[in-house]
Design a protein around this motif. Structure first.
Motif, PDB file in Angstrom:
ATOM      1  N   LEU A   4     -53.956  -8.485 -42.676  1.00  0.00           N
ATOM      2  CA  LEU A   4     -55.076  -8.007 -43.076  1.00  0.00           C
ATOM      3  C   LEU A   4     -54.640  -6.482 -43.610  1.00  0.00           C
ATOM      4  CD1 LEU A   4     -57.081  -7.821 -39.593  1.00  0.00           C
ATOM      5  CD2 LEU A   4     -57.475  -9.390 -41.466  1.00  0.00           C
ATOM      6  N   SER A   5     -53.546  -5.830 -43.880  1.00  0.00           N
ATOM      7  CA  SER A   5     -53.388  -4.725 -44.438  1.00  0.00           C
ATOM      8  C   SER A   5     -53.020  -5.162 -45.823  1.00  0.00           C
ATOM      9  CB  SER A   5     -52.179  -4.067 -44.054  1.00  0.00           C
ATOM     10  OG  SER A   5     -50.764  -4.822 -44.054  1.00  0.00           O
ATOM     11  N   CYS A   6     -53.078  -6.334 -46.087  1.00  0.00           N
ATOM     12  CA  CYS A   6     -52.535  -6.858 -47.855  1.00  0.00           C
ATOM     13  C   CYS A   6     -53.908  -6.446 -48.571  1.00  0.00           C
ATOM     14  CB  CYS A   6     -51.988  -8.061 -47.699  1.00  0.00           C
ATOM     15  SG  CYS A   6     -50.216  -7.851 -46.745  1.00  0.00           S
ATOM     16  N   ASN A   7     -55.072  -6.515 -48.107  1.00  0.00           N
ATOM     17  CA  ASN A   7     -56.275  -6.554 -48.837  1.00  0.00           C
ATOM     18  C   ASN A   7     -56.550  -7.747 -50.091  1.00  0.00           C
ATOM     19  OD1 ASN A   7     -58.712  -5.453 -49.649  1.00  0.00           O
ATOM     20  ND2 ASN A   7     -57.638  -4.099 -51.270  1.00  0.00           N
ATOM     21  N   THR A   8     -56.417  -8.778 -49.143  1.00  0.00           N
ATOM     22  CA  THR A   8     -56.394 -10.068 -50.052  1.00  0.00           C
ATOM     23  C   THR A   8     -57.175 -11.010 -49.230  1.00  0.00           C
ATOM     24  OG1 THR A   8     -55.182 -11.602 -51.553  1.00  0.00           O
ATOM     25  CG2 THR A   8     -54.255 -10.995 -49.339  1.00  0.00           C
ATOM     26  N   LYS A   9     -57.836 -11.935 -49.937  1.00  0.00           N
ATOM     27  CA  LYS A   9     -58.406 -13.071 -49.020  1.00  0.00           C
ATOM     28  C   LYS A   9     -57.304 -14.036 -48.417  1.00  0.00           C
ATOM     29  CE  LYS A   9     -61.804 -16.771 -49.592  1.00  0.00           C
ATOM     30  NZ  LYS A   9     -62.635 -17.681 -50.645  1.00  0.00           N
ATOM     31  N   LEU A  10     -57.704 -14.220 -47.123  1.00  0.00           N
ATOM     32  CA  LEU A  10     -56.843 -15.012 -46.172  1.00  0.00           C
ATOM     33  C   LEU A  10     -57.514 -16.465 -46.297  1.00  0.00           C
ATOM     34  CD1 LEU A  10     -56.322 -12.503 -43.499  1.00  0.00           C
ATOM     35  CD2 LEU A  10     -54.803 -12.719 -45.339  1.00  0.00           C
TER      36      LEU A  10
END
Length: 264
Positions: free
Chosen positions: A212-218
């Motif tokens: 969640l800290s990577c600021n990308t769509k999962l």
């Protein structure tokens, strides 16, 4: 002739090992090892938190840590034996049992006679996920073991025995529960199985915080794949690896190389 001189009385203090059954001593060794491993893998919060184990052959007695000792100090002899009514049955230390620890662990031991070990932690990752409205997400294979996990809403410091019923209700038949705004709680049929669940749940929480800290769509697998993976990862008697039994001797060998004093 002078009368014989009596020797002064010598008080013989039995060791804890001499005061308990062989089965209880083994449980103490395993539980002490679990404390040391929890410390080794960074899942502690100073002297707080607790891991307990049912005393073999009983349904109303369990072993728990003295409140005042670090996990890395715990050994088989220092563990305190209490009953579910709060009576201390054997304590070789100068410390007592933490009240919140008693409330949480007695609740599970009273209700879940098939679960011998209960562990509760306050790790950064566990506490972070406990505060997320989304709960634990099935982001990786490790996380999918907890596709169906229990939740318990925060009620403040767990020092009210009335909360025991709600803890048991919310846990249900799950092996893991996220205590909202609090931390993690797991149960196991044995000490090795409980540690196995704890380690894996902690890793799932770490993965989530990092992702969640990577600021990308999962991305997520389909629900059918998630359910199938969950079913294969659930602990069963015929799955020693899933239960933690396969790894436990290796963990003990690791501890023995580092510091075998947990066996004292």
């Amino acid at each position: 002739m002078n009368p014989p001189v009596s020797s002064p009385a010598i008080k013989v203090v039995k060791s804890v090992r001499e005061q308990v059954s062989a089965e209880e001593w083994q449980a103490r060794v395993d539980l002490a090892a679990c404390y040391r491993l929890t410390a080794l893998y960074g899942m502690t919060e100073m002297i707080a938190n607790h891991i307990s184990c049912r005393v073999p052959g009983t349904t109303d007695q369990f072993l728990i840590n003295p409140y005042g000792m670090l996990y890395e100090e715990i050994d088989a002899s220092c563990l305190i034996k209490v009953d579910v009514e709060g009576n201390t049955l054997l304590n070789a230390t100068d410390y007592n049992v933490n009240l919140a620890g008693f409330v949480i662990h007695s609740a599970i031991h009273m209700a879940k006679h098939d679960m011998d070990c209960v562990a509760h932690t306050h790790t950064p990752a566990g506490m972070a996920v406990s505060a997320m409205e989304c709960g634990l997400l099935p982001l990786a294979q490790t996380s999918m073991r907890f596709l169906h996990v229990a939740y318990h809403d925060f009620e403040g410091i767990a020092d009210d025995v009335d909360e025991r019923a709600r803890l048991v209700r919310d846990l249900g038949d799950h092996e893991a529960m996220i205590l909202r705004n609090h931390g993690l709680l797991v149960v196991g049929r044995t000490v090795p199985s409980a540690f196995n669940v704890l380690w894996r749940l902690e890793r799932a929480c770490q993965v989530q915080v990092m992702a969640l800290s990577c600021n990308t769509k999962l991305i997520y697998p389909s629900q059918s794949i998630l359910e199938a993976t969950y079913d294969k990862m659930r602990p069963r008697v015929d799955r020693p690896a899933r239960n933690g039994d396969l790894a436990w001797p290796a963990y003990l060998r690791k501890l023995d190389r580092i510091d075998p004093s947990y066996r004292n």
